[in-house]
Enzyme design. Structure first.
Site, mmCIF file in Angstrom:
data_model
loop_
_atom_site.group_PDB
_atom_site.id
_atom_site.type_symbol
_atom_site.label_atom_id
_atom_site.label_comp_id
_atom_site.label_asym_id
_atom_site.label_seq_id
_atom_site.Cartn_x
_atom_site.Cartn_y
_atom_site.Cartn_z
ATOM 1 N N ARG A 163 0.407 -0.870 0.385
ATOM 2 C CA ARG A 163 -0.563 0.100 -0.268
ATOM 3 C C ARG A 163 1.590 1.568 -0.408
ATOM 4 O O ARG A 163 1.071 2.077 0.614
ATOM 5 C CB ARG A 163 -1.006 0.054 1.002
ATOM 6 C CG ARG A 163 -2.058 -1.028 1.548
ATOM 7 C CD ARG A 163 -3.013 -0.969 0.328
ATOM 8 N NE ARG A 163 -3.856 -1.958 0.213
ATOM 9 C CZ ARG A 163 -4.075 -3.042 0.023
ATOM 10 N NH1 ARG A 163 -2.842 -3.763 -0.420
ATOM 11 N NH2 ARG A 163 -4.809 -3.769 0.120
ATOM 12 N N SER A 237 -10.989 -0.726 2.872
ATOM 13 C CA SER A 237 -10.343 -1.850 4.183
ATOM 14 C C SER A 237 -10.564 0.798 4.873
ATOM 15 O O SER A 237 -9.278 0.791 3.688
ATOM 16 C CB SER A 237 -9.213 -2.793 4.215
ATOM 17 O OG SER A 237 -8.907 -3.111 3.614
ATOM 18 N N GLU A 333 -5.397 3.302 5.728
ATOM 19 C CA GLU A 333 -5.629 3.675 4.306
ATOM 20 C C GLU A 333 -5.961 4.697 3.539
ATOM 21 O O GLU A 333 -5.262 4.729 2.389
ATOM 22 C CB GLU A 333 -5.728 2.206 4.222
ATOM 23 C CG GLU A 333 -5.655 1.887 2.205
ATOM 24 C CD GLU A 333 -5.804 0.818 2.030
ATOM 25 O OE1 GLU A 333 -5.933 -0.273 2.010
ATOM 26 O OE2 GLU A 333 -7.143 1.044 0.976
HETATM 27 P P1 FAD Z 1 -9.245 8.434 -5.606
HETATM 28 O O1 FAD Z 1 -10.673 7.693 -4.500
HETATM 29 O O2 FAD Z 1 -10.300 8.540 -6.941
HETATM 30 O O3 FAD Z 1 -8.015 8.817 -5.172
HETATM 31 C C1 FAD Z 1 -6.973 7.950 -4.378
HETATM 32 C C2 FAD Z 1 -6.175 9.286 -4.467
HETATM 33 O O4 FAD Z 1 -5.024 8.955 -5.364
HETATM 34 C C3 FAD Z 1 -6.361 10.370 -4.247
HETATM 35 O O5 FAD Z 1 -5.664 10.766 -3.099
HETATM 36 C C4 FAD Z 1 -6.329 11.467 -5.479
HETATM 37 O O6 FAD Z 1 -6.045 12.601 -5.310
HETATM 38 C C5 FAD Z 1 -4.790 10.377 -6.229
HETATM 39 N N1 FAD Z 1 -5.256 10.282 -7.056
HETATM 40 C C6 FAD Z 1 -6.558 9.788 -8.235
HETATM 41 N N2 FAD Z 1 -6.351 9.395 -9.403
HETATM 42 C C7 FAD Z 1 -4.882 10.685 -10.057
HETATM 43 C C8 FAD Z 1 -3.951 11.114 -10.497
HETATM 44 N N3 FAD Z 1 -4.517 10.564 -12.181
HETATM 45 N N4 FAD Z 1 -2.631 11.329 -10.909
HETATM 46 C C9 FAD Z 1 -2.339 11.572 -9.361
HETATM 47 N N5 FAD Z 1 -2.948 11.279 -7.852
HETATM 48 C C10 FAD Z 1 -4.485 10.898 -8.270
HETATM 49 N N6 FAD Z 1 -7.483 -1.273 -2.469
HETATM 50 C C11 FAD Z 1 -6.972 -2.227 -2.826
HETATM 51 O O7 FAD Z 1 -5.745 -1.290 -2.918
HETATM 52 N N7 FAD Z 1 -7.252 -3.884 -2.831
HETATM 53 C C12 FAD Z 1 -8.354 -4.114 -2.222
HETATM 54 O O8 FAD Z 1 -9.042 -4.771 -2.119
HETATM 55 C C13 FAD Z 1 -9.532 -2.523 -2.758
HETATM 56 N N8 FAD Z 1 -10.855 -3.188 -2.083
HETATM 57 C C14 FAD Z 1 -11.304 -2.185 -2.335
HETATM 58 C C15 FAD Z 1 -12.976 -2.441 -2.108
HETATM 59 C C16 FAD Z 1 -13.662 -1.099 -1.923
HETATM 60 C C17 FAD Z 1 -15.005 -1.621 -1.947
HETATM 61 C C18 FAD Z 1 -13.622 0.359 -1.956
HETATM 62 C C19 FAD Z 1 -14.766 1.459 -1.648
HETATM 63 C C20 FAD Z 1 -12.163 0.353 -2.029
HETATM 64 C C21 FAD Z 1 -10.931 -0.889 -2.452
HETATM 65 N N9 FAD Z 1 -10.251 -0.389 -2.610
HETATM 66 C C22 FAD Z 1 -9.514 -1.421 -2.263
HETATM 67 C C23 FAD Z 1 -9.517 1.291 -2.462
HETATM 68 C C24 FAD Z 1 -9.426 1.909 -3.759
HETATM 69 O O9 FAD Z 1 -10.641 1.183 -4.929
HETATM 70 C C25 FAD Z 1 -8.036 1.751 -3.981
HETATM 71 O O10 FAD Z 1 -7.030 2.117 -3.480
HETATM 72 C C26 FAD Z 1 -8.281 2.564 -5.410
HETATM 73 O O11 FAD Z 1 -7.469 2.793 -6.338
HETATM 74 C C27 FAD Z 1 -8.567 4.476 -5.859
HETATM 75 O O12 FAD Z 1 -9.006 4.084 -6.375
HETATM 76 P P2 FAD Z 1 -9.897 5.825 -6.846
HETATM 77 O O13 FAD Z 1 -10.097 6.103 -8.599
HETATM 78 O O14 FAD Z 1 -11.028 5.615 -6.863
HETATM 79 O O15 FAD Z 1 -8.978 7.404 -6.454
HETATM 80 N N1 EPU Z 2 -10.262 -11.089 10.508
HETATM 81 C C1 EPU Z 2 -10.848 -10.280 11.550
HETATM 82 N N2 EPU Z 2 -12.398 -10.208 11.669
HETATM 83 C C2 EPU Z 2 -12.963 -9.107 9.846
HETATM 84 C C3 EPU Z 2 -11.817 -9.135 9.669
HETATM 85 C C4 EPU Z 2 -10.924 -10.053 9.468
HETATM 86 O O1 EPU Z 2 -10.807 -11.511 12.472
HETATM 87 O O2 EPU Z 2 -13.778 -8.720 10.624
HETATM 88 C C5 EPU Z 2 -8.979 -11.354 10.093
HETATM 89 C C6 EPU Z 2 -9.649 -13.064 9.380
HETATM 90 O O3 EPU Z 2 -8.839 -14.154 10.495
HETATM 91 C C7 EPU Z 2 -9.525 -13.473 8.570
HETATM 92 C C8 EPU Z 2 -7.968 -11.907 7.667
HETATM 93 O O4 EPU Z 2 -8.758 -11.037 8.711
HETATM 94 O O5 EPU Z 2 -8.258 -14.201 7.845
HETATM 95 C C9 EPU Z 2 -7.625 -10.947 6.707
HETATM 96 O O6 EPU Z 2 -9.036 -10.692 6.387
HETATM 97 P P1 EPU Z 2 -9.506 -10.364 4.220
HETATM 98 O O7 EPU Z 2 -9.078 -11.646 4.244
HETATM 99 O O8 EPU Z 2 -10.873 -10.151 4.790
HETATM 100 O O9 EPU Z 2 -8.373 -9.544 4.342
HETATM 101 P P2 EPU Z 2 -7.736 -8.457 4.988
HETATM 102 O O10 EPU Z 2 -6.962 -8.524 5.086
HETATM 103 O O11 EPU Z 2 -8.386 -6.999 5.890
HETATM 104 C C10 EPU Z 2 -6.231 -7.369 2.701
HETATM 105 C C11 EPU Z 2 -6.625 -5.970 2.388
HETATM 106 C C12 EPU Z 2 -8.678 -5.780 1.414
HETATM 107 C C13 EPU Z 2 -8.287 -6.974 0.108
HETATM 108 C C14 EPU Z 2 -7.765 -8.288 1.117
HETATM 109 C C15 EPU Z 2 -7.971 -9.317 -0.111
HETATM 110 C C16 EPU Z 2 -5.424 -4.612 3.202
HETATM 111 C C17 EPU Z 2 -5.550 -3.214 4.319
HETATM 112 N N3 EPU Z 2 -6.563 -4.795 3.173
HETATM 113 O O12 EPU Z 2 -8.132 -7.688 4.006
HETATM 114 O O13 EPU Z 2 -8.086 -4.429 0.213
HETATM 115 O O14 EPU Z 2 -8.859 -7.182 -0.560
HETATM 116 O O15 EPU Z 2 -6.421 -8.088 1.645
HETATM 117 O O16 EPU Z 2 -6.770 -9.416 0.240
HETATM 118 O O17 EPU Z 2 -4.889 -4.729 3.978
HETATM 119 C C18 EPU Z 2 -8.585 -2.022 0.520
HETATM 120 O O18 EPU Z 2 -7.257 -1.997 0.534
HETATM 121 O O19 EPU Z 2 -9.116 -1.539 0.728
HETATM 122 C C19 EPU Z 2 -9.360 -3.593 0.389
HETATM 123 C C20 EPU Z 2 -10.523 -4.483 0.740
#
Ligand code: FAD
Ligand code: EPU
Length: 337
Positions: A163, A237, A333
């Site tokens: 991240r 997250s 994050e």
């Molecule tokens: P924005 O929210 O629009 O912007 C994020 C940041 O980037 C801001 O600071 C913005 O100014 C900057 N920025 C955006 N575009 C540009 C650009 N072109 N140039 C310079 N700066 C820029 N993330 C994960 O890593 N893994 C996951 O599994 C994951 N799961 C998610 C699940 C859900 C339900 C949600 C809501 C979010 C999740 N995220 C996850 C977080 C998010 O989707 C990612 O961080 C994604 O890359 C953000 O993209 P965005 O276009 O929405 O960015």
């Molecule tokens: N867990 C709990 N309680 C909860 C949630 C999680 O105990 O309520 C524990 C469980 O043991 C589980 C472990 O946490 O096995 C991991 O949970 P999960 O697989 O849901 O993943 P996470 O670590 O919570 C991360 C990323 C996610 C990504 C998933 C899958 C971060 C901060 N988050 O979540 O990314 O989708 O792994 O790879 O690293 C995001 O960045 O927005 C995001 C959703």
């Protein structure tokens, strides 16, 4: 470029925060970004917006929001083994993943259903289910907001980490990302070991999965625990999973044998922030219009009408209680604006 004034951003951020941007400009090309540099737009408060899925707005924005809408996907090189493609920063990430799967190009199927635009993907080096963007990214293209010049960085120059990247440090608020290059494989090497992917595939009766099967499995797992932002506002997250010294991990584990760890160097391990938050009693708790999600404690949600400061207040309470209980400091994050 059509500038709008006092634009409400409620539909442009997945938390659904109803805030107003004083000025709002969509851009569809690198040349338009250069024009904004020339017009000194980046000398006053600005915010670059992609899909708004990793941002918590806590106030109206008294500056210019520049919405990235730079589109286009094209093939750069192709060999027997792989392809390199260029993707415009305003393309939707998940649609890009589906497009590559349709072409039978492998590498990003585990990153299915991550919301947002391609341009934000290198900033936090998006990751899920054992794959990170850094595993396939070869180049990031951007406009330098000081000089207006087009520049690019290679994978190693981006200093990717969990991240993390150079765009969160030295280049924070200094660049506008316009596109990225990805190297994808025509001879697939599937990443199936993380989390519930194997279980999901076997319960669907699939022994010999394709990249499409893996994508479908990831989508199913994600939909089973992550709230859909169209239904319940959230930014995924809210905190990063903390990396802590092994000595602290051993101490916590003594009274919590169910605590799991993931490797993070010789002397540190990564632990699940969701576990820490759940253990502190926050999971599923609703406080006013916000709360920690019942199926994934790490996701803070907007039950409707929450303000950014209300969500931030809850986040601070969670940080305080996790620190008090486990001596671990959680870091957001989500980008707080
Ligand atoms: P924005 O929210 O629009 O912007 C994020 C940041 O980037 C801001 O600071 C913005 O100014 C900057 N920025 C955006 N575009 C540009 C650009 N072109 N140039 C310079 N700066 C820029 N993330 C994960 O890593 N893994 C996951 O599994 C994951 N799961 C998610 C699940 C859900 C339900 C949600 C809501 C979010 C999740 N995220 C996850 C977080 C998010 O989707 C990612 O961080 C994604 O890359 C953000 O993209 P965005 O276009 O929405 O960015
Ligand atoms: N867990 C709990 N309680 C909860 C949630 C999680 O105990 O309520 C524990 C469980 O043991 C589980 C472990 O946490 O096995 C991991 O949970 P999960 O697989 O849901 O993943 P996470 O670590 O919570 C991360 C990323 C996610 C990504 C998933 C899958 C971060 C901060 N988050 O979540 O990314 O989708 O792994 O790879 O690293 C995001 O960045 O927005 C995001 C959703």
């Amino acid at each position: 470029m059509k500038k709008e004034f006092n634009k409400n951003l409620a539909d442009l951020n997945t938390f659904g925060m109803s805030i107003t941007a004083k000025e709002f400009v969509p851009v569809t090309s690198a040349d338009q970004v250069k024009e904004l540099v020339k017009n000194s737009v980046f000398k006053s408060p600005f915010f670059i917006l992609g899909g708004g899925s990793n941002v918590l707005f806590t106030n109206d924005f008294e500056g210019t929001v520049i919405k990235n809408e730079i589109k286009g996907i094209h093939l750069i090189t192709e060999t027997e083994k792989d392809v390199t493609i260029h993707v415009g920063a305003g393309e939707n990430w998940h649609e890009t993943v589906l497009y590559t799967i349709d072409q039978n190009w492998g590498g990003i199927e585990n990153l299915s259903l991550i919301p947002g635009c391609v341009g934000a993907s290198p900033i936090q080096n998006i990751g899920a289910y054992g794959v990170e963007l850094k595993d396939v990214l070869t180049q990031v293209y951007f406009i330098d907001l000081e000089s207006g010049e087009e520049r690019s960085l290679s994978n190693t120059e981006c200093h990717f980490g969990y991240r993390n990247s150079v765009f969160k440090h030295e280049l924070k608020n200094k660049v506008f990302i316009t596109g990225i290059d990805l190297c994808l494989s025509k001879q697939h090497s599937l990443q199936l070991t993380y989390g519930a992917i194997m279980d999901q595939l076997s319960s669907a009766g699939i022994d010999n999965p394709t990249i499409k099967d893996v994508s479908n499995a990831v989508i199913e797992i994600r939909q089973s625990k992550l709230p859909d932002p169209r239904v319940l506002g959230n930014s995924g997250s809210f905190f990063k999973n903390p990396v802590i010294p092994k000595s602290l991990f051993d101490e916590i584990k003594k009274s919590n044998p169910d605590l799991r760890s993931y490797p993070a160097g010789d002397s540190h391990v990564k632990i699940a922030a969701g576990w820490l938050i759940e253990k502190c009693g926050w999971k599923g708790k609703k406080i006013g219009n916000t709360g920690s999600h019942a199926k994934q404690a790490l996701v803070l949600v907007n039950y409707g009408g929450a303000s950014g400061s209300e969500v931030l207040g809850l986040a601070k309470e969670i940080i305080r209680s996790v620190k008090e209980t486990f001596n671990v400091i959680l870091e957001p994050e989500v980008n707080i604006v």
